[in-house]
Design a protein around this motif. Structure first.
Motif, short mmCIF file in Angstrom:
data_model
loop_
_atom_site.label_atom_id
_atom_site.label_comp_id
_atom_site.label_asym_id
_atom_site.label_seq_id
_atom_site.Cartn_x
_atom_site.Cartn_y
_atom_site.Cartn_z
N THR A 176 46.11 41.82 43.10
CA THR A 176 45.03 42.23 42.20
C THR A 176 44.24 41.03 41.72
OG1 THR A 176 46.36 44.13 41.48
CG2 THR A 176 44.49 43.50 40.09
N PRO A 197 40.76 39.95 39.32
CA PRO A 197 40.11 40.52 38.14
C PRO A 197 38.82 41.25 38.47
CG PRO A 197 39.95 38.12 38.12
CD PRO A 197 40.82 38.48 39.28
N ALA A 198 38.60 42.35 37.76
CA ALA A 198 37.35 43.10 37.90
C ALA A 198 36.18 42.20 37.54
CB ALA A 198 37.38 44.33 36.98
N GLY A 199 35.14 42.27 38.32
CA GLY A 199 33.95 41.49 38.04
C GLY A 199 33.97 40.10 38.62
N SER A 200 35.04 39.72 39.30
CA SER A 200 35.10 38.38 39.88
C SER A 200 34.14 38.28 41.06
CB SER A 200 36.52 38.07 40.37
OG SER A 200 36.52 36.82 41.06
N SER A 202 37.39 41.04 43.97
CA SER A 202 37.57 41.90 42.81
C SER A 202 38.26 43.18 43.25
CB SER A 202 36.21 42.21 42.20
OG SER A 202 36.34 43.04 41.07
N GLY A 203 39.35 43.52 42.59
CA GLY A 203 40.03 44.76 42.92
C GLY A 203 41.46 44.55 43.33
N THR A 204 42.07 45.62 43.82
CA THR A 204 43.47 45.58 44.23
C THR A 204 43.55 45.82 45.73
OG1 THR A 204 44.20 46.32 42.07
CG2 THR A 204 45.74 46.63 43.89
N THR A 256 35.88 35.51 34.62
CA THR A 256 34.97 35.86 35.72
C THR A 256 33.51 35.53 35.39
OG1 THR A 256 34.83 38.15 34.94
CG2 THR A 256 36.50 37.65 36.60
#
Length: 134
Positions: A38, A40-43, A47-49, A125
């Motif tokens: 995973t 971080p969101a917005g990276s 981004s995501g898993t 991020t």
């Protein structure tokens, strides 16, 4: 005298060393086949898993090669929690079309049988995006 087994913290340190020298084969061999990874969101990096080693290579490692001349994980501290290892450090990068920069990061790695089964990355991020845009 029998050889001692490596601790999970020692294995993780070796995986970062392999990654930093560009030995992705050794690095990926340290992951469980069904690893959950995973970011971080917005990276702006990834981004995501992602599930499984192929997914991680395709969606995390390959884009790093495209965006950066150099990408290194500087390990400042490893906290040995047995089956959970915490790495505190920074991403040190040289974008293909920009200046080098560093962003603090924390990685949490869950281990089973000497392999990383779950990897979770934390970073600022917004700072990463700002530095990539400069």
């Amino acid at each position: 005298m029998a050889a001692t087994e490596k601790t999970n913290a020692e294995i993780v340190k070796e995986l970062y060393e392999a990654f930093n020298r560009g030995d992705l084969e050794t690095c990926v061999a340290g992951f469980a086949d069904d690893i959950t990874w995973t970011e971080p969101a917005g990276s702006p990096l990834a981004s995501g898993t992602y599930s499984g080693t192929d997914d991680v290579v395709e969606n995390v490692f390959a884009p790093l090669d495209e965006q950066f001349e150099e990408f290194e994980v500087v390990v400042d501290r490893v906290i040995d929690g047995g089956d959970t290892i915490v790495m505190e450090g920074k991403h040190r990068t040289m974008p293909v079309d920009g200046d080098s920069f560093e962003v603090p990061c924390v990685h949490i790695l869950d281990m089973k049988g000497g392999k990383v089964t779950e990897f979770t990355s934390y970073e600022d991020t917004a700072l990463t995006q700002q530095l990539m845009d400069e």
